[in-house]
Design an enzyme around this catalytic site. Structure first.
Site, PDB file in Angstrom:
ATOM      1  N   ASN A 182      -0.366  -9.423  -5.619  1.00 20.76           N
ATOM      2  CA  ASN A 182       1.009  -9.270  -6.122  1.00 20.76           C
ATOM      3  C   ASN A 182       1.925  -9.276  -4.904  1.00 20.76           C
ATOM      4  O   ASN A 182       1.991  -8.294  -4.172  1.00 20.76           O
ATOM      5  CB  ASN A 182       1.110  -7.939  -6.902  1.00 20.76           C
ATOM      6  CG  ASN A 182       2.539  -7.635  -7.338  1.00 20.76           C
ATOM      7  OD1 ASN A 182       3.431  -8.473  -7.217  1.00 20.76           O
ATOM      8  ND2 ASN A 182       2.757  -6.438  -7.839  1.00 20.76           N
ATOM      9  N   TRP A 183       2.593 -10.398  -4.704  1.00 17.68           N
ATOM     10  CA  TRP A 183       3.403 -10.554  -3.485  1.00 17.68           C
ATOM     11  C   TRP A 183       4.720  -9.779  -3.547  1.00 17.68           C
ATOM     12  O   TRP A 183       5.430  -9.690  -2.557  1.00 17.68           O
ATOM     13  CB  TRP A 183       3.715 -12.030  -3.247  1.00 17.68           C
ATOM     14  CG  TRP A 183       2.526 -12.883  -2.921  1.00 17.68           C
ATOM     15  CD1 TRP A 183       1.217 -12.473  -2.791  1.00 17.68           C
ATOM     16  CD2 TRP A 183       2.522 -14.293  -2.679  1.00 17.68           C
ATOM     17  NE1 TRP A 183       0.413 -13.545  -2.486  1.00 17.68           N
ATOM     18  CE2 TRP A 183       1.188 -14.677  -2.413  1.00 17.68           C
ATOM     19  CE3 TRP A 183       3.518 -15.278  -2.668  1.00 17.68           C
ATOM     20  CZ2 TRP A 183       0.837 -15.994  -2.129  1.00 17.68           C
ATOM     21  CZ3 TRP A 183       3.158 -16.604  -2.394  1.00 17.68           C
ATOM     22  CH2 TRP A 183       1.829 -16.950  -2.130  1.00 17.68           C
ATOM     23  N   LYS A 184       5.048  -9.265  -4.735  1.00 19.43           N
ATOM     24  CA  LYS A 184       6.321  -8.546  -4.926  1.00 19.43           C
ATOM     25  C   LYS A 184       7.483  -9.415  -4.410  1.00 19.43           C
ATOM     26  O   LYS A 184       7.455 -10.631  -4.590  1.00 19.43           O
ATOM     27  CB  LYS A 184       6.246  -7.174  -4.265  1.00 19.43           C
ATOM     28  CG  LYS A 184       5.011  -6.388  -4.763  1.00 19.43           C
ATOM     29  CD  LYS A 184       5.014  -4.938  -4.417  1.00 19.43           C
ATOM     30  CE  LYS A 184       3.743  -4.287  -4.965  1.00 19.43           C
ATOM     31  NZ  LYS A 184       3.671  -2.867  -4.736  1.00 19.43           N
TER      32      LYS A 184
ATOM     33  N   HIS B  61       4.316  -2.817 -14.384  1.00 19.50           N
ATOM     34  CA  HIS B  61       4.167  -2.338 -13.003  1.00 19.50           C
ATOM     35  C   HIS B  61       5.070  -1.125 -12.798  1.00 19.50           C
ATOM     36  O   HIS B  61       6.205  -1.102 -13.278  1.00 19.50           O
ATOM     37  CB  HIS B  61       4.517  -3.448 -12.003  1.00 19.50           C
ATOM     38  CG  HIS B  61       4.064  -3.089 -10.618  1.00 19.50           C
ATOM     39  ND1 HIS B  61       4.756  -2.198  -9.834  1.00 19.50           N
ATOM     40  CD2 HIS B  61       2.968  -3.455  -9.907  1.00 19.50           C
ATOM     41  CE1 HIS B  61       4.098  -2.045  -8.690  1.00 19.50           C
ATOM     42  NE2 HIS B  61       3.011  -2.801  -8.714  1.00 19.50           N
TER      43      HIS B  61
ATOM     44  N   GLU C  79       6.812  -0.106 -10.413  1.00 17.87           N
ATOM     45  CA  GLU C  79       8.126  -0.354  -9.795  1.00 17.87           C
ATOM     46  C   GLU C  79       9.139  -0.789 -10.848  1.00 17.87           C
ATOM     47  O   GLU C  79      10.312  -0.431 -10.783  1.00 17.87           O
ATOM     48  CB  GLU C  79       7.986  -1.401  -8.678  1.00 17.87           C
ATOM     49  CG  GLU C  79       7.272  -0.814  -7.461  1.00 17.87           C
ATOM     50  CD  GLU C  79       6.535  -1.833  -6.612  1.00 17.87           C
ATOM     51  OE1 GLU C  79       6.704  -3.054  -6.830  1.00 17.87           O
ATOM     52  OE2 GLU C  79       5.770  -1.396  -5.730  1.00 17.87           O
TER      53      GLU C  79
ATOM     54  N   GLU D 264      -3.091   1.676 -11.405  1.00 17.07           N
ATOM     55  CA  GLU D 264      -2.383   1.796 -10.134  1.00 17.07           C
ATOM     56  C   GLU D 264      -1.714   3.169 -10.063  1.00 17.07           C
ATOM     57  O   GLU D 264      -0.590   3.334 -10.570  1.00 17.07           O
ATOM     58  CB  GLU D 264      -1.309   0.713 -10.025  1.00 17.07           C
ATOM     59  CG  GLU D 264      -1.833  -0.696 -10.045  1.00 17.07           C
ATOM     60  CD  GLU D 264      -0.906  -1.664  -9.321  1.00 17.07           C
ATOM     61  OE1 GLU D 264      -1.405  -2.390  -8.466  1.00 17.07           O
ATOM     62  OE2 GLU D 264       0.308  -1.668  -9.585  1.00 17.07           O
TER      63      GLU D 264
ATOM     64  N   GLY E 158       1.615   1.310  -1.838  1.00 16.95           N
ATOM     65  CA  GLY E 158       2.412   1.109  -0.626  1.00 16.95           C
ATOM     66  C   GLY E 158       2.452   2.317   0.293  1.00 16.95           C
ATOM     67  O   GLY E 158       3.283   2.379   1.204  1.00 16.95           O
TER      68      GLY E 158
ATOM     69  N   SER F 158      -2.793   0.456  -2.264  1.00 18.65           N
ATOM     70  CA  SER F 158      -3.252   0.501  -0.861  1.00 18.65           C
ATOM     71  C   SER F 158      -4.665  -0.041  -0.678  1.00 18.65           C
ATOM     72  O   SER F 158      -5.422   0.449   0.162  1.00 18.65           O
ATOM     73  CB  SER F 158      -3.144   1.928  -0.305  1.00 18.65           C
ATOM     74  OG  SER F 158      -1.786   2.334  -0.262  1.00 18.65           O
TER      75      SER F 158
ATOM     76  N   GLY G 296      -1.265  -5.423  -3.224  1.00 16.90           N
ATOM     77  CA  GLY G 296       0.107  -5.661  -2.799  1.00 16.90           C
ATOM     78  C   GLY G 296       0.145  -6.119  -1.349  1.00 16.90           C
ATOM     79  O   GLY G 296      -0.110  -7.288  -1.030  1.00 16.90           O
ATOM     80  N   GLY G 297       0.437  -5.193  -0.453  1.00 15.27           N
ATOM     81  CA  GLY G 297       0.655  -5.522   0.963  1.00 15.27           C
ATOM     82  C   GLY G 297      -0.417  -6.403   1.586  1.00 15.27           C
ATOM     83  O   GLY G 297      -0.099  -7.382   2.278  1.00 15.27           O
TER      84      GLY G 297
HETATM   85  P1  13P Z   1      -0.065  -2.013  -2.254  1.00 19.57           P
HETATM   86  O1  13P Z   1      -1.416  -2.703  -2.201  1.00 19.57           O
HETATM   87  O2  13P Z   1       0.900  -2.518  -1.262  1.00 19.57           O
HETATM   88  O3  13P Z   1      -0.235  -0.518  -2.236  1.00 19.57           O
HETATM   89  O4  13P Z   1       0.579  -2.367  -3.692  1.00 19.57           O
HETATM   90  C1  13P Z   1      -0.177  -2.198  -4.831  1.00 19.57           C
HETATM   91  C2  13P Z   1       0.552  -2.783  -5.969  1.00 19.57           C
HETATM   92  O5  13P Z   1       1.575  -2.275  -6.384  1.00 19.57           O
HETATM   93  C3  13P Z   1       0.009  -4.010  -6.570  1.00 19.57           C
HETATM   94  O6  13P Z   1       0.636  -4.309  -7.770  1.00 19.57           O
END
Ligand code: 13P
Length: 249
Positions: A9-11, A92, A94, A162, A168, A206, A227-228
């Site tokens: 997930n590149w956000k 998600h 966020e 999650e 993050g 993470s 994510g990251g």
């Molecule tokens: P991180 O891997 O950066 O913690 O993000 C997880 C995430 O929100 C994937 O959707």
């Protein structure tokens, strides 16, 4: 382990150039049919990514809960289906927290996605405070029950657990916390009439090459929503490799 699935997930990160290089880096080295993988780029880069990697490896980060209405800025499930995209992330944390997407809205998004032939990746997870109060299972159960009310057994579905406090932050949930929650999710799915044994349940929060082995060794973890670490092709490939090793073990 079911066939592992690793989704990036590149956000809201990247550029045309970065997206191109990132995908090229993954494709150049991935030759592993034991692990399924895909990426969810920001909307402006979806077309170029799917031209590069094929629509079966591409998902959207969200989808509209509405059909045929004048909503400035929204992207409908029909449009995603028109591109041939495979997945749509819904729920998600966020978007729940910052865009006010309630369980009811998530449920509508999920139905729109399924109706158009997409596979929703339904994200669930508790906040730090909810876990501190011992409410994590109640919260996740309720998110699932509202989003999936009236579900049909053959719905295509991926669940991503999650924990909000792990996203993050560099703090990955402890293996026993992840396993307990994934097992509970599987039993809730079965109670809802969904094939709990077949539905991939990913962990997100993470995930890094350094902790992926421990996560994928868990019975009810079928992969990861990353994510990251999905923004670095080497790290993403190392996570795919960890899933492959766990599957082979
Ligand atoms: P991180 O891997 O950066 O913690 O993000 C997880 C995430 O929100 C994937 O959707």
């Amino acid at each position: 382990m079911r066939k592992p699935l690793i989704v990036g997930n590149w956000k809201m990160w990247g550029s045309r150039e970065k997206a191109k290089n990132l995908v090229a880096g993954i494709v150049a080295q991935d030759s592993d049919e034991m692990v399924d993988w895909g990426v969810c780029p920001p909307f402006p880069y979806i077309t170029q990514v799917l031209e590069q990697v094929g629509c079966d490896r591409v998902g959207a980060q969200t989808v509209s809960a509405d059909v045929d209405v004048p909503h400035t800025g929204d992207v409908s499930a029909a449009m995603l289906a028109d591109l041939g995209i495979r997945w749509a992330i819904v729920g998600h944390s966020e978007r729940r927290a910052e865009r006010g997407e309630s369980d009811g809205i998530v449920s509508q998004q999920l139905r729109c996605a399924i109706e158009k032939g997409l596979t929703p990746i339904l994200c669930v997870g508790e906040t730090f405070e909810q876990r501190e109060q011992g409410n994590e299972e109640r919260v996740v159960r309720s998110q699932l029950e509202v989003a999936l009310a009236g579900a049909e057994a053959n719905w295509p579905l991926v669940i991503a657990y999650e924990p909000v406090w792990a996203i993050g932050t560099g703090v990955v949930a402890e293996p026993h916390q992840v396993q307990a929650m994934h097992a509970m999710i599987r039993s809730v799915l079965s109670n809802l009439g969904i094939s709990g044994g077949e539905t991939p349940i990913l962990y997100g929060g993470s995930v890094k090459p350094e902790n992926a082995n421990g996560l994928f060794a868990l019975d009810d973890v079928d992969g990861a929503l990353v994510g990251g670490a999905s923004l670095d092709s080497e790290a993403f490939l190392a996570i795919i490799e960890a899933a492959r090793s766990a599957k082979a073990a």
